[in-house]
Scaffold this active site. Sequence first.
Site, PDB file in Angstrom:
ATOM      1  CG  HIS A   7      -5.746  -2.394   0.352  1.00 41.96           C
ATOM      2  ND1 HIS A   7      -4.902  -2.303  -0.729  1.00 41.96           N
ATOM      3  CD2 HIS A   7      -5.246  -1.548   1.286  1.00 41.96           C
ATOM      4  CE1 HIS A   7      -3.940  -1.425  -0.458  1.00 41.96           C
ATOM      5  NE2 HIS A   7      -4.134  -0.956   0.754  1.00 41.96           N
ATOM      6  CG  ASP A   8      -7.157  -5.340   5.730  1.00 48.53           C
ATOM      7  OD1 ASP A   8      -6.427  -4.338   5.627  1.00 48.53           O
ATOM      8  OD2 ASP A   8      -8.047  -5.448   6.586  1.00 48.53           O
TER       9      ASP A   8
ATOM     10  CG  ASP B  26      -6.467  -4.062  -3.161  1.00 48.58           C
ATOM     11  OD1 ASP B  26      -7.307  -3.209  -2.833  1.00 48.58           O
ATOM     12  OD2 ASP B  26      -5.239  -3.901  -3.023  1.00 48.58           O
TER      13      ASP B  26
ATOM     14  CB  SER C 254      -0.962  -0.052   1.188  1.00 53.92           C
ATOM     15  OG  SER C 254      -1.997   0.870   1.031  1.00 53.92           O
TER      16      SER C 254
ATOM     17  NE  ARG D  69      -8.192   1.798  11.315  1.00 47.90           N
ATOM     18  CZ  ARG D  69      -7.125   1.320  10.687  1.00 47.90           C
ATOM     19  NH1 ARG D  69      -6.658   1.942   9.621  1.00 47.90           N
ATOM     20  NH2 ARG D  69      -6.517   0.239  11.100  1.00 47.90           N
TER      21      ARG D  69
END
Lengths: 380, 380
Positions: B354-355, B321, B158, B228
Amino acid sequence: MKSPNELSVGTVTTSTARLFAGDNPLRLRSGAALSAVDVAYETYGTLSPSGDNAVFICHALTGDAHAAGFHDGDTRPGWWDTMIGPGKPVDTNTWFVVSANLLGGCQGTTGPSSINPATGAPYGLDFPLLDMADFIEVHRALATHLGIDRFAAVVGGSLGGMQALQWSLLHPEEIGRAIIIAASSRLTAQNIAFSAVGRQAIMRDGDFREGRFLDEGTAPRRGLSVARMMAHITYLSETGFEEKFGRSAQRGELSKNFGVDFAIESYLEYQGERFLSRFDALSYLYLTRVMDYFDPFTDPQALDALMDDPVRFLVLSFDTDWRFSTEHSRRIVRHLEGAKLPTSFREIHSPWGHDSFLLDIPDYHATVRAFLERAAEDLA
Amino acid sequence: MKSPNELSVGTVTTSTARLFAGDNPLRLRSGAALSAVDVAYETYGTLSPSGDNAVFICHALTGDAHAAGFHDGDTRPGWWDTMIGPGKPVDTNTWFVVSANLLGGCQGTTGPSSINPATGAPYGLDFPLLDMADFIEVHRALATHLGIDRFAAVVGGSLGGMQALQWSLLHPEEIGRAIIIAASSRLTAQNIAFSAVGRQAIMRDGDFREGRFLDEGTAPRRGLSVARMMAHITYLSETGFEEKFGRSAQRGELSKNFGVDFAIESYLEYQGERFLSRFDALSYLYLTRVMDYFDPFTDPQALDALMDDPVRFLVLSFDTDWRFSTEHSRRIVRHLEGAKLPTSFREIHSPWGHDSFLLDIPDYHATVRAFLERAAEDLA
């Protein structure tokens, strides 16, 4: 830009009717009751002597009764003016069109910011939680008020499509055809997540005051605008954003700061601000929550009423819609086809994501037009 | 659950070094200077006598220097402990691994909440805007401090991958290989939109106080947690959310209210709250803005330095992602391959969006491991 047969319905006004009051309160699915319910609505076209040409328009989350035509002095027409009017897909030369603001809304119909007759103050969070079926009860009361006992079609996009589905499941005898556009019968965890964060932005705003902001002369403007900005990201496809904005600067070159520098930032800021003048934070909470909980097909009897009174369904999705993707529409279609109901399904190509249902996309409009022309053939 | 060769690096501590001060201020790309810069960092493994076995780890938006092992008393290891350790893909039996908190961060390295020596108060919004190249200057100063003049590899996911790319473009002579994971060379309008709305949630929080919240003893906790929560939606795929949460209730059955009812709501609430204890709202603003503006290939000379000192690249993406989709990685690969640089590219299958770059996905780890084994063959 309009061709001669694509004219507006012209100047329209919003009417209001008190549909529940006194010894006729609105009984909600939750068991709660509302002792006074006003409904704001508009109609376009003329009801036929036999009353068989009525079409009901269900609006989406932030829509209102003003779907077509112009209010006196306005330069922008109603939110679905591309769809509704003489010669348009929902042709007001043929149809008598009814459009009403939702229960729980904030544009003339009773909602959480309305005055609670029991206290003389706005309901706030004392307003009862609503169910998709409650919307339908109020729509039906409006139909009775207007002398309509059956709609040739019920049409809606997004939350509007969910209402069209709910009405078909509960009272199919009142509906000839249902057009369900870019909708869902069951929000995913991601869908719920976006709504939940939007609600948190509102409820964590210091000016929310546990829902009593109207009483206290404040409004959670910052939270509501953040919720709206975030929602707007989900209404357009990534490709749509790229085509429309890309990385271009709002003014000349990028100047590198924390303000509005990219054009996309300006767009979001504008959408957030504009929303404040026309929408209420409490309605946003109540209406999004109805969508979260909507999940009609978990009831094994959900389709039973339709067995005796089949509704003809048109289910439409847009290929770049990632708010309610085609998979949501396919799930609805699987349930309807599983019950052998007459169901047409089409995925429309459009780069504009979820917002496509509001746009004049030729293939989309042609499909709606053709489906309603079949309905017109059934008219007396 | 660990096999014998997959041990932790054990107990580690974070060190801090003052790398810029006095007559050696940090000159930023913007022209501004920082008169004192501390950097928090950790190292794992042993630097070889010839100093040729160093690997630099670049962290993502909310990471820190603590990438592997355990701080005294902690039960959870560093954020990339699955990747870094003896026998792991970044094998500390072979490599001397350096991990540093970013400039602008809030975990020991100088950032906008640090004390401005000129005023004795926290910088707040007086902290200068940063550029990806500024991060690299500070990483390089740390390398000098540690006696390292070349890294066998620079690795990051990232925002970390963006640093690995930036470093390769600016000083390829200092890097043997770069591993760029789930990164981007150019955020899309949608990417920027998500960041922009997160920043708006923070800056519109009444407790933000125009960035002077530390001085005033407040903190934009509500805005930061909303930012968040929203970001977390983009870190996981829709499928990942469905598998993990679906529509399940947090407790027993859905009880229909505005609180935490769905499990997905509980997850987001938890992520939002937990973040507050470890991250700073100003760092969130500064670091996300660096990502927005990063767009190195608009410079036609961007790849020139690499012509003399080619870096070997491994570019990895994950198929679900949607924060930085495979298309972002392909764009990087097109630029690198267009300059005939040795570039391997793989899209890894993973349901976790994405994680995924933080997770122990066998195919992913095997690919990183194999790439670094090639590098190990070059060691003295």
